[in-house]
Scaffold this active site. Structure first.
Site, PDB file in Angstrom:
ATOM      1  N   TRP A 184       0.710  -1.012   0.058  1.00 28.69           N
ATOM      2  CA  TRP A 184       0.014   0.092   0.085  1.00 28.69           C
ATOM      3  C   TRP A 184       0.792   1.035  -0.086  1.00 28.69           C
ATOM      4  O   TRP A 184       1.914   1.152   0.782  1.00 28.69           O
ATOM      5  CB  TRP A 184      -0.804   0.030   1.269  1.00 28.69           C
ATOM      6  CG  TRP A 184      -1.818   1.337   1.244  1.00 28.69           C
ATOM      7  CD1 TRP A 184      -2.675   1.528   0.660  1.00 28.69           C
ATOM      8  CD2 TRP A 184      -1.335   2.458   1.946  1.00 28.69           C
ATOM      9  NE1 TRP A 184      -3.158   3.100   0.464  1.00 28.69           N
ATOM     10  CE2 TRP A 184      -2.230   3.652   1.620  1.00 28.69           C
ATOM     11  CE3 TRP A 184      -0.307   2.784   2.974  1.00 28.69           C
ATOM     12  CZ2 TRP A 184      -2.312   4.785   2.263  1.00 28.69           C
ATOM     13  CZ3 TRP A 184      -0.242   4.178   3.361  1.00 28.69           C
ATOM     14  CH2 TRP A 184      -1.072   5.028   3.285  1.00 28.69           C
ATOM     15  N   GLU A 225      -3.086  -3.183  -2.574  1.00 29.12           N
ATOM     16  CA  GLU A 225      -4.077  -2.194  -1.732  1.00 29.12           C
ATOM     17  C   GLU A 225      -4.296  -1.235  -2.279  1.00 29.12           C
ATOM     18  O   GLU A 225      -3.700  -0.167  -2.356  1.00 29.12           O
ATOM     19  CB  GLU A 225      -3.803  -2.481  -0.309  1.00 29.12           C
ATOM     20  CG  GLU A 225      -4.649  -2.021   0.534  1.00 29.12           C
ATOM     21  CD  GLU A 225      -4.503  -1.666   2.051  1.00 29.12           C
ATOM     22  OE1 GLU A 225      -5.135  -1.084   2.903  1.00 29.12           O
ATOM     23  OE2 GLU A 225      -3.264  -2.380   2.235  1.00 29.12           O
ATOM     24  N   LYS A 227      -6.981   2.666  -2.214  1.00 27.92           N
ATOM     25  CA  LYS A 227      -7.447   3.470  -1.437  1.00 27.92           C
ATOM     26  C   LYS A 227      -8.219   4.622  -2.226  1.00 27.92           C
ATOM     27  O   LYS A 227      -7.908   4.829  -3.278  1.00 27.92           O
ATOM     28  CB  LYS A 227      -6.551   4.210  -0.643  1.00 27.92           C
ATOM     29  CG  LYS A 227      -6.967   4.903   0.617  1.00 27.92           C
ATOM     30  CD  LYS A 227      -6.033   5.237   1.587  1.00 27.92           C
ATOM     31  CE  LYS A 227      -6.663   5.866   2.836  1.00 27.92           C
ATOM     32  NZ  LYS A 227      -5.532   6.131   3.895  1.00 27.92           N
ATOM     33  N   ASP A 258      -9.305  -3.227   1.511  1.00 26.89           N
ATOM     34  CA  ASP A 258      -9.437  -2.516   3.312  1.00 26.89           C
ATOM     35  C   ASP A 258     -10.948  -2.031   3.193  1.00 26.89           C
ATOM     36  O   ASP A 258     -11.289  -1.190   2.467  1.00 26.89           O
ATOM     37  CB  ASP A 258      -8.537  -1.391   3.225  1.00 26.89           C
ATOM     38  CG  ASP A 258      -8.163  -1.059   4.631  1.00 26.89           C
ATOM     39  OD1 ASP A 258      -9.473  -0.534   5.281  1.00 26.89           O
ATOM     40  OD2 ASP A 258      -7.160  -0.982   5.428  1.00 26.89           O
ATOM     41  N   HIS A 261     -11.209   1.736   2.898  1.00 26.58           N
ATOM     42  CA  HIS A 261     -10.738   2.586   1.773  1.00 26.58           C
ATOM     43  C   HIS A 261     -11.564   2.843   0.639  1.00 26.58           C
ATOM     44  O   HIS A 261     -11.225   3.191  -0.383  1.00 26.58           O
ATOM     45  CB  HIS A 261      -9.625   1.837   1.378  1.00 26.58           C
ATOM     46  CG  HIS A 261      -8.387   1.993   2.077  1.00 26.58           C
ATOM     47  ND1 HIS A 261      -7.258   1.517   1.680  1.00 26.58           N
ATOM     48  CD2 HIS A 261      -8.205   2.319   3.335  1.00 26.58           C
ATOM     49  CE1 HIS A 261      -6.303   1.518   2.674  1.00 26.58           C
ATOM     50  NE2 HIS A 261      -6.888   2.157   3.650  1.00 26.58           N
ATOM     51  N   HIS A 285      -8.343  -6.423   4.484  1.00 25.55           N
ATOM     52  CA  HIS A 285      -8.063  -5.614   5.625  1.00 25.55           C
ATOM     53  C   HIS A 285      -8.963  -4.964   6.344  1.00 25.55           C
ATOM     54  O   HIS A 285      -9.720  -4.298   5.969  1.00 25.55           O
ATOM     55  CB  HIS A 285      -6.894  -4.607   5.492  1.00 25.55           C
ATOM     56  CG  HIS A 285      -5.255  -4.969   5.309  1.00 25.55           C
ATOM     57  ND1 HIS A 285      -4.464  -3.935   5.260  1.00 25.55           N
ATOM     58  CD2 HIS A 285      -4.897  -6.158   5.552  1.00 25.55           C
ATOM     59  CE1 HIS A 285      -3.253  -4.974   5.417  1.00 25.55           C
ATOM     60  NE2 HIS A 285      -3.557  -6.054   5.346  1.00 25.55           N
ATOM     61  N   ASP A 293     -11.976   6.862   6.570  1.00 29.89           N
ATOM     62  CA  ASP A 293     -11.062   5.767   6.998  1.00 29.89           C
ATOM     63  C   ASP A 293     -10.211   5.901   8.340  1.00 29.89           C
ATOM     64  O   ASP A 293      -9.038   6.394   8.384  1.00 29.89           O
ATOM     65  CB  ASP A 293      -9.965   5.783   5.796  1.00 29.89           C
ATOM     66  CG  ASP A 293      -8.928   4.480   6.075  1.00 29.89           C
ATOM     67  OD1 ASP A 293      -9.221   3.334   6.573  1.00 29.89           O
ATOM     68  OD2 ASP A 293      -7.781   4.658   5.732  1.00 29.89           O
ATOM     69  N   ASP A 295     -10.193   3.787  11.036  1.00 24.91           N
ATOM     70  CA  ASP A 295      -9.719   2.741  11.517  1.00 24.91           C
ATOM     71  C   ASP A 295     -10.084   2.326  12.893  1.00 24.91           C
ATOM     72  O   ASP A 295      -9.111   2.121  13.970  1.00 24.91           O
ATOM     73  CB  ASP A 295      -8.097   2.702  11.558  1.00 24.91           C
ATOM     74  CG  ASP A 295      -7.575   2.475  10.035  1.00 24.91           C
ATOM     75  OD1 ASP A 295      -7.665   1.500   9.258  1.00 24.91           O
ATOM     76  OD2 ASP A 295      -7.202   3.492   9.354  1.00 24.91           O
ATOM     77  N   ASP A 325      -7.082  -4.448  10.300  1.00 20.26           N
ATOM     78  CA  ASP A 325      -6.284  -3.097  10.181  1.00 20.26           C
ATOM     79  C   ASP A 325      -6.977  -2.079  10.749  1.00 20.26           C
ATOM     80  O   ASP A 325      -7.782  -1.126  10.388  1.00 20.26           O
ATOM     81  CB  ASP A 325      -6.168  -2.881   8.597  1.00 20.26           C
ATOM     82  CG  ASP A 325      -4.947  -1.513   8.566  1.00 20.26           C
ATOM     83  OD1 ASP A 325      -4.710  -1.110   9.656  1.00 20.26           O
ATOM     84  OD2 ASP A 325      -4.727  -1.251   7.438  1.00 20.26           O
TER      85      ASP A 325
END
Length: 418
Positions: A184, A225, A227, A258, A261, A285, A293, A295, A325
């Site tokens: 990423w 990955e 985004k 992800d 993302h 993820h 995003d 997390d 993640d």
């Protein structure tokens, strides 16, 4: 009644739907979750010349007990793993190298810098996964790496990623289970670009150079990955979903999704079946975006349940590599790992206890009324009773008993850290 007696009653209820509960639990035991190490130290890593977080990444909170050394981080991971049912994996970033006090450039990293991680993984029967770290570095200060106009900067990061793929191959060879090495990058622009194609062309050329160095796929599996945007790259990201999906399919690499993302109205669960039609495997993820995003620690919400259902109902437990993640420094970090990972496993158990074939038949026959009714009834089936029994069988705490263990660990270990 005992946990086993409750389990027998719940099992009988699911069996009326044609669910083989014991078979479901046996399936669940075989599914490893790749637990990200960076929740334990707020993505600080152990580089000698440690940099501030960059690349659109931020960790908020200042809860006590952050891991400061590799030994502390491994100790915290061990505690979390003791509270999570099943046998799992640990996901590392390049900044977690141990260089014995020496400054080692990221493009000079070698397997020997992760020897202690491998020895630890062997002792605990764990697999390891890996990620190049293309952020928090002077050569990424302007938010561009593999797509940078400066060839010298691009070449530095190309060497770094190749070095990381060799480390991933080392993990797989030593541990007998292939490492997923996931790429990423933060590359993008804050405001509307005047040229979207050229950075993506440079990114493609950089990836082509990286993957021209062959690794044994028995030991290392490459993933890319995407985004949608990041802090500092709100208007444009070179490595978009479309870019990496096309690159992965054309070059036989895994596409990693992800869950944080994408646009807030997009859900990864809806992408899994579409991608599995064209790719033998994909990777996840799993995070929890709150408006962006951010997390957050994953909870057992509708989307997490739907991700579990999509993996299970499409017979993809061996096709989807599940990693986590998230990073929250406002709560106990061991608890964050435990809550998130247990929830990911719960979502898979919920899916395994769902009569997916029957629900599929209802849809094919156009019986949408019964389909909706049954899907809603399942939400109040005694799923928690089956979960408690599974935890007990796997010799980890049931209910909130795991939280008592975390509190004891905080008092005995985490509170003593400066």
């Amino acid at each position: 009644m005992s946990t086993f007696e409750n389990y027998q009653l719940a099992k009988a209820q699911y069996e009326k739907l044609g669910i083989d509960v014991e078979e479901a639990l046996n399936h669940l035991k075989q599914v490893p979750i790749s637990i990200h190490c960076w929740q334990g130290d707020d993505i600080s890593g152990f580089e000698i010349n440690q940099q501030e977080l960059s690349g659109g990444i931020d960790v908020t909170g200042n809860y006590l007990g952050k891991a400061r050394t590799p030994e502390e981080l491994r100790s915290d991971l061990e505690k979390a793993l003791s509270l999570i049912p099943g046998k799992h994996r640990v996901n590392l970033h390049a900044i977690y190298a141990e260089t014995n006090g020496q400054v080692v450039g990221r493009d000079k990293l070698e397997p020997k810098h992760f020897k202690k991680w491998v020895e630890w993984a062997k002792r605990h029967g764990l697999g390891l996964d890996f990620n190049p770290t293309l952020f928090s570095h002077p050569m990424a200060a302007d938010g561009l790496t593999l797509s940078h106009p400066n060839k010298e900067i691009r070449e530095f990061w190309i060497r770094h990623v190749i070095a990381c793929r060799k480390i991933g191959e080392y993990f797989g060879r030593e541990l007998g289970t292939p490492a997923l090495t996931n790429i990423w990058i933060p590359d993008g622009y804050k405001d509307i670009p005047s040229d979207r194609l050229t950075p993506r062309r440079r990114l493609k050329e950089s990836l082509d150079k990286i993957f021209s160095v062959q690794m044994d796929e028995k030991y290392n599996v490459d993933a890319v990955e995407s985004k949608l945007f990041g802090i500092g790259s709100e208007a444009y990201v070179a490595g978009s979903h479309e870019f990496y999906l096309g690159y992965a399919l054309k070059n036989n690499k895994l596409c990693l999704l992800d869950t944080g993302h994408f646009h807030p109205t997009e859900v990864v669960s809806n992408k899994i079946s579409a991608m599995l039609l064209f790719s033998d495997q994909l990777a996840l993820h799993v995070s929890r975006p709150v408006r962006w995003d951010s997390d957050h620690v994953i909870i057992l919400d509708d989307e997490l349940r739907e991700i579990g259902l999509e993996i299970v109902r499409n017979d993809a437990l061996n096709k989807v590599r599940i990693g986590l993640d998230f990073f929250d420094a406002s709560i106990n970090r061991v608890a964050a790992w435990t809550i998130g990972t247990r929830n990911m496993i719960k979502s898979l158990l919920y899916a395994l206890l769902t009569p997916n074939h029957y629900l599929r038949d209802l849809q094919e026959k156009g019986n949408f009324t019964e389909r909706l009714a049954l899907m809603e009834e399942l939400k109040t089936y005694p799923f928690g009773t089956i979960w408690d029994y599974y935890c007990e069988e796997m010799k980890v705490p049931t209910g909130m008993a795991w939280f008592d263990e975390v509190n004891k660990y905080e008092a005995a270990v985490l509170s003593k850290r400066d």
